[in-house]
Design a protein around this motif. Sequence first.
Motif, PDB file in Angstrom:
ATOM      1  N   GLU A   1      -6.529   4.868  24.341  1.00 14.98           N
ATOM      2  CA  GLU A   1      -5.809   4.236  23.242  1.00 14.98           C
ATOM      3  C   GLU A   1      -5.785   5.176  22.048  1.00 14.98           C
ATOM      4  OE1 GLU A   1      -4.163   1.478  23.136  1.00 14.98           O
ATOM      5  OE2 GLU A   1      -4.668   0.843  25.181  1.00 14.98           O
ATOM      6  N   PRO A   2      -4.673   5.246  21.323  1.00 15.38           N
ATOM      7  CA  PRO A   2      -4.587   6.140  20.167  1.00 15.38           C
ATOM      8  C   PRO A   2      -5.296   5.563  18.944  1.00 15.38           C
ATOM      9  CG  PRO A   2      -2.525   4.957  20.445  1.00 15.38           C
ATOM     10  CD  PRO A   2      -3.398   4.574  21.606  1.00 15.38           C
ATOM     11  N   GLU A   3      -5.776   6.456  18.109  1.00 16.50           N
ATOM     12  CA  GLU A   3      -6.370   6.078  16.833  1.00 16.50           C
ATOM     13  C   GLU A   3      -5.650   6.845  15.724  1.00 16.50           C
ATOM     14  OE1 GLU A   3     -10.766   5.632  14.780  1.00 16.50           O
ATOM     15  OE2 GLU A   3     -10.415   7.259  16.199  1.00 16.50           O
ATOM     16  N   ILE A   4      -5.177   6.133  14.711  1.00 11.59           N
ATOM     17  CA  ILE A   4      -4.447   6.727  13.589  1.00 11.59           C
ATOM     18  C   ILE A   4      -5.365   6.689  12.376  1.00 11.59           C
ATOM     19  CG2 ILE A   4      -2.371   6.631  12.171  1.00 11.59           C
ATOM     20  CD1 ILE A   4      -1.055   5.007  14.403  1.00 11.59           C
ATOM     21  N   THR A   5      -5.554   7.824  11.720  1.00 14.99           N
ATOM     22  CA  THR A   5      -6.397   7.891  10.524  1.00 14.99           C
ATOM     23  C   THR A   5      -5.640   8.604   9.410  1.00 14.99           C
ATOM     24  OG1 THR A   5      -7.432   9.949  11.268  1.00 14.99           O
ATOM     25  CG2 THR A   5      -8.557   7.887  11.817  1.00 14.99           C
ATOM     26  N   VAL A   6      -5.876   8.172   8.175  1.00 12.41           N
ATOM     27  CA  VAL A   6      -5.280   8.781   6.991  1.00 12.41           C
ATOM     28  C   VAL A   6      -6.246   9.828   6.459  1.00 12.41           C
ATOM     29  CG1 VAL A   6      -4.421   8.356   4.659  1.00 12.41           C
ATOM     30  CG2 VAL A   6      -3.989   6.686   6.471  1.00 12.41           C
ATOM     31  N   GLU A   7      -5.742  11.022   6.169  1.00 10.98           N
ATOM     32  CA  GLU A   7      -6.575  12.143   5.731  1.00 10.98           C
ATOM     33  C   GLU A   7      -6.186  12.582   4.319  1.00 10.98           C
ATOM     34  OE1 GLU A   7      -8.996  12.948   7.616  1.00 10.98           O
ATOM     35  OE2 GLU A   7      -8.391  11.905   9.454  1.00 10.98           O
ATOM     36  N   ASP A   8      -7.146  13.220   3.634  1.00  9.23           N
ATOM     37  CA  ASP A   8      -6.985  13.576   2.233  1.00  9.23           C
ATOM     38  C   ASP A   8      -6.365  14.959   2.066  1.00  9.23           C
ATOM     39  OD1 ASP A   8      -7.729  12.761  -0.624  1.00  9.23           O
ATOM     40  OD2 ASP A   8      -8.588  14.767  -0.475  1.00  9.23           O
TER      41      ASP A   8
ATOM     42  N   GLN B   1      -1.547  -2.021  14.475  1.00 10.71           N
ATOM     43  CA  GLN B   1      -2.551  -2.994  14.053  1.00 10.71           C
ATOM     44  C   GLN B   1      -3.959  -2.562  14.469  1.00 10.71           C
ATOM     45  OE1 GLN B   1      -2.193  -5.662  12.258  1.00 10.71           O
ATOM     46  NE2 GLN B   1       0.003  -6.082  12.234  1.00 10.71           N
ATOM     47  N   SER B   2      -4.087  -1.955  15.637  1.00  5.81           N
ATOM     48  CA  SER B   2      -5.422  -1.581  16.111  1.00  5.81           C
ATOM     49  C   SER B   2      -6.062  -0.510  15.238  1.00  5.81           C
ATOM     50  CB  SER B   2      -5.341  -1.086  17.560  1.00  5.81           C
ATOM     51  OG  SER B   2      -4.576   0.108  17.645  1.00  5.81           O
ATOM     52  N   SER B   3      -5.248   0.269  14.520  1.00 10.73           N
ATOM     53  CA  SER B   3      -5.777   1.284  13.605  1.00 10.73           C
ATOM     54  C   SER B   3      -5.819   0.794  12.162  1.00 10.73           C
ATOM     55  CB  SER B   3      -4.926   2.563  13.686  1.00 10.73           C
ATOM     56  OG  SER B   3      -5.011   3.159  14.956  1.00 10.73           O
ATOM     57  N   ASN B   4      -5.577  -0.504  11.946  1.00 10.81           N
ATOM     58  CA  ASN B   4      -5.614  -1.106  10.602  1.00 10.81           C
ATOM     59  C   ASN B   4      -4.633  -0.441   9.645  1.00 10.81           C
ATOM     60  OD1 ASN B   4      -7.798  -2.808  11.405  1.00 10.81           O
ATOM     61  ND2 ASN B   4      -9.239  -1.152  10.973  1.00 10.81           N
ATOM     62  N   MET B   5      -3.486  -0.050  10.167  1.00 10.07           N
ATOM     63  CA  MET B   5      -2.543   0.687   9.335  1.00 10.07           C
ATOM     64  C   MET B   5      -1.772  -0.206   8.380  1.00 10.07           C
ATOM     65  SD  MET B   5      -3.117   3.755   9.855  1.00 10.07           S
ATOM     66  CE  MET B   5      -1.774   4.386   8.876  1.00 10.07           C
ATOM     67  N   ASP B   6      -1.827  -1.512   8.544  1.00  5.51           N
ATOM     68  CA  ASP B   6      -1.231  -2.387   7.526  1.00  5.51           C
ATOM     69  C   ASP B   6      -1.835  -2.094   6.161  1.00  5.51           C
ATOM     70  OD1 ASP B   6       0.516  -3.651   9.140  1.00  5.51           O
ATOM     71  OD2 ASP B   6      -0.697  -5.433   9.489  1.00  5.51           O
ATOM     72  N   ALA B   7      -3.136  -1.814   6.143  1.00  4.57           N
ATOM     73  CA  ALA B   7      -3.818  -1.502   4.884  1.00  4.57           C
ATOM     74  C   ALA B   7      -3.798  -0.010   4.586  1.00  4.57           C
ATOM     75  CB  ALA B   7      -5.262  -2.006   4.932  1.00  4.57           C
ATOM     76  N   TRP B   8      -4.087   0.818   5.598  1.00  3.72           N
ATOM     77  CA  TRP B   8      -4.246   2.245   5.335  1.00  3.72           C
ATOM     78  C   TRP B   8      -2.933   2.965   5.095  1.00  3.72           C
ATOM     79  CZ3 TRP B   8      -8.589   4.152   3.747  1.00  3.72           C
ATOM     80  CH2 TRP B   8      -9.779   3.512   4.079  1.00  3.72           C
ATOM     81  N   SER B   9      -1.821   2.401   5.533  1.00  2.00           N
ATOM     82  CA  SER B   9      -0.534   3.020   5.195  1.00  2.00           C
ATOM     83  C   SER B   9      -0.298   2.958   3.693  1.00  2.00           C
ATOM     84  CB  SER B   9       0.608   2.334   5.945  1.00  2.00           C
ATOM     85  OG  SER B   9       0.729   0.966   5.568  1.00  2.00           O
ATOM     86  N   ARG B  10      -0.754   1.881   3.049  1.00  4.10           N
ATOM     87  CA  ARG B  10      -0.651   1.792   1.586  1.00  4.10           C
ATOM     88  C   ARG B  10      -1.493   2.888   0.934  1.00  4.10           C
ATOM     89  NH1 ARG B  10      -0.399  -2.027  -2.632  1.00  4.10           N
ATOM     90  NH2 ARG B  10      -0.631  -0.820  -4.558  1.00  4.10           N
ATOM     91  N   VAL B  11      -2.673   3.154   1.478  1.00  2.96           N
ATOM     92  CA  VAL B  11      -3.509   4.229   0.944  1.00  2.96           C
ATOM     93  C   VAL B  11      -2.813   5.582   1.123  1.00  2.96           C
ATOM     94  CG1 VAL B  11      -5.724   5.422   1.177  1.00  2.96           C
ATOM     95  CG2 VAL B  11      -5.623   2.926   1.361  1.00  2.96           C
ATOM     96  N   ALA B  12      -2.186   5.786   2.262  1.00  2.70           N
ATOM     97  CA  ALA B  12      -1.478   7.042   2.512  1.00  2.70           C
ATOM     98  C   ALA B  12      -0.355   7.245   1.496  1.00  2.70           C
ATOM     99  CB  ALA B  12      -0.919   7.058   3.935  1.00  2.70           C
ATOM    100  N   HIS B  13       0.396   6.189   1.199  1.00  2.00           N
ATOM    101  CA  HIS B  13       1.486   6.299   0.220  1.00  2.00           C
ATOM    102  C   HIS B  13       0.944   6.547  -1.180  1.00  2.00           C
ATOM    103  CE1 HIS B  13       3.943   3.651   3.183  1.00  2.00           C
ATOM    104  NE2 HIS B  13       4.025   4.938   3.498  1.00  2.00           N
ATOM    105  N   THR B  14      -0.153   5.899  -1.541  1.00  2.00           N
ATOM    106  CA  THR B  14      -0.742   6.111  -2.861  1.00  2.00           C
ATOM    107  C   THR B  14      -1.261   7.535  -2.995  1.00  2.00           C
ATOM    108  OG1 THR B  14      -1.371   3.772  -3.018  1.00  2.00           O
ATOM    109  CG2 THR B  14      -2.483   5.303  -4.492  1.00  2.00           C
ATOM    110  N   GLU B  15      -1.944   8.035  -1.956  1.00  2.00           N
ATOM    111  CA  GLU B  15      -2.462   9.398  -1.998  1.00  2.00           C
ATOM    112  C   GLU B  15      -1.331  10.417  -2.134  1.00  2.00           C
ATOM    113  OE1 GLU B  15      -5.840  10.667  -1.777  1.00  2.00           O
ATOM    114  OE2 GLU B  15      -6.051   8.618  -2.513  1.00  2.00           O
ATOM    115  N   ALA B  16      -0.241  10.206  -1.410  1.00  2.00           N
ATOM    116  CA  ALA B  16       0.897  11.116  -1.530  1.00  2.00           C
ATOM    117  C   ALA B  16       1.523  11.031  -2.916  1.00  2.00           C
ATOM    118  CB  ALA B  16       1.936  10.790  -0.455  1.00  2.00           C
ATOM    119  N   SER B  17       1.555   9.843  -3.482  1.00  2.00           N
ATOM    120  CA  SER B  17       2.105   9.664  -4.824  1.00  2.00           C
ATOM    121  C   SER B  17       1.258  10.366  -5.870  1.00  2.00           C
ATOM    122  CB  SER B  17       2.209   8.167  -5.137  1.00  2.00           C
ATOM    123  OG  SER B  17       2.795   7.941  -6.393  1.00  2.00           O
ATOM    124  N   VAL B  18      -0.054  10.414  -5.664  1.00  2.00           N
ATOM    125  CA  VAL B  18      -0.978  11.006  -6.643  1.00  2.00           C
ATOM    126  C   VAL B  18      -1.143  12.507  -6.424  1.00  2.00           C
ATOM    127  CG1 VAL B  18      -3.359  11.012  -7.480  1.00  2.00           C
ATOM    128  CG2 VAL B  18      -2.225   8.856  -6.952  1.00  2.00           C
TER     129      VAL B  18
END
Length: 486
Positions: free
Chosen positions: A134-141, A98-115
């Motif tokens: 504290e860890p920080e999780i980021t989605v990369e292109d 939750q602290s890395s807002n992955m509820d939203a960004w995990s959807r972006v990660a799945h969409t990017e992998a799909s595309v």
Amino acid sequence: MSAQEALRITSVLEQELDRRQAEITLWNNFYKGIHNLGFASDRFRQAFGGLFEHFADNWCEVVCDAPAERLTPVGFRFGTGDEDDPPAADKDAQRIWQSSNMDAWSRVAHTEASVKARSFVLVWAADPDADEVEPEITVEDATQCIVAYEPGSRRKRKAALKRFAGDDGYEYATLYLPDELWKWRRALAPSGLVLPSSLALERWQARGDAPTQLRIDNPLGRVPMVELRNRPRLTDEPTPEHRQVIPIQGALNKLIADMLTASEAGAFPARWGTGIDLPKDPLTGQEIDDPELWRLAVNKMLRASNPQARFGNFEAADLSNFVAGITLLTEHMAALSRTPPTYFMGKVQNVSADGLTVADAALASKCRDKTMFLGEDWEEVMRLGFLVKGDEKRGRNPLAETIWRDVEYRTEAQHIDAVLKKKALGVPWRQLMEDAGYTPTQIGRMERMLEQDADRAARALAFPAPGEEPDDEAEEDVPESAGAPV
């Protein structure tokens, strides 16, 4: 490792990243609806000019989004190896997520992998100098990142590279190794574009003068970047979700362009007339073909002095053949991509609930397969998160498990009915709540609510009913804070 060896690894990864750019750009353009209009005929261009220059009846976006929108991680478990102690959802993992807002960004990660066939997730300390890291999780292109694996392995990451252009005239890169990080920068081309490594203006240099800006220790002992692969294979490269339907998308665009051309040229009935005496030029004696003669309106009519004159019109072009072809190609696209036909239809008629369930089964099965592979990747991401916090036990726990929301579409009535039937079989309450689609946070809150309800009921039973004598022993058991009956 020496700086020269780190530069060599960076160069190798850069070359492979450059090789992928053309394919990724093509796949991304088809997803965005930026299609090549090379299929359009000359007559289409003459009829419409630049009116439909960016035309595309884009179904690739639907094919990619359909599975991505059903892949939702809701929590993580870390097993203990003790079968008598089934693990619950890990609260610390939920907080990191939750602290890395992955509820939203995990959807972006799945969409990017799909595309783009791949997406990447980077895990590092949010503030390395803080008292409690504290860890920080980021989605990369996928156009900026690449991961290399140990020879003969598809899981053990050997190195990773992230390359991106800054807004200060420099291009930056970071090489991630299991025990160290190397940071570089070099001047961008005058246009500000990232050139291929073979055309770069200069070699990579250290980001600054201080040694810490060149090399950084990696305390995790692992490469902190994880690759999410779409449709992974043993020897072939992963592919995007719409790869096999791109040719059909081109054929659909051509048929629709042809239909538009036919609608412009022949959708309106052309008129004809015979035996008509056209007016003549008094000087030349030649007939005058007046275009206004055939410009009819509600308040105008045609007349002729010749009794043999005849008027009529040609039939309008029938566009139904184009519609049939477009429908056929759309059905083929749905079958190849295992996307329910309802996603391609503007309306649904005379389809039963069972029919919709059968149509959805192929997509649900595909999504379940994806959760197995993506679940392993997200578990590694969460292990890295705990390693950042210094938690070696969970950071190296092989019994991690990703909790997914149900990928199958069901109505609320069908869903709850299935849960009630599982309850009749003796399935525990917490598992029933997970099957019902509640997140670990919601389940924990409901457990506390149940405890509060049970406490209120117990306090209510401790007071006598109206007209009864109070029970001395019950009064002694009632806490002073109970107060009035609830």
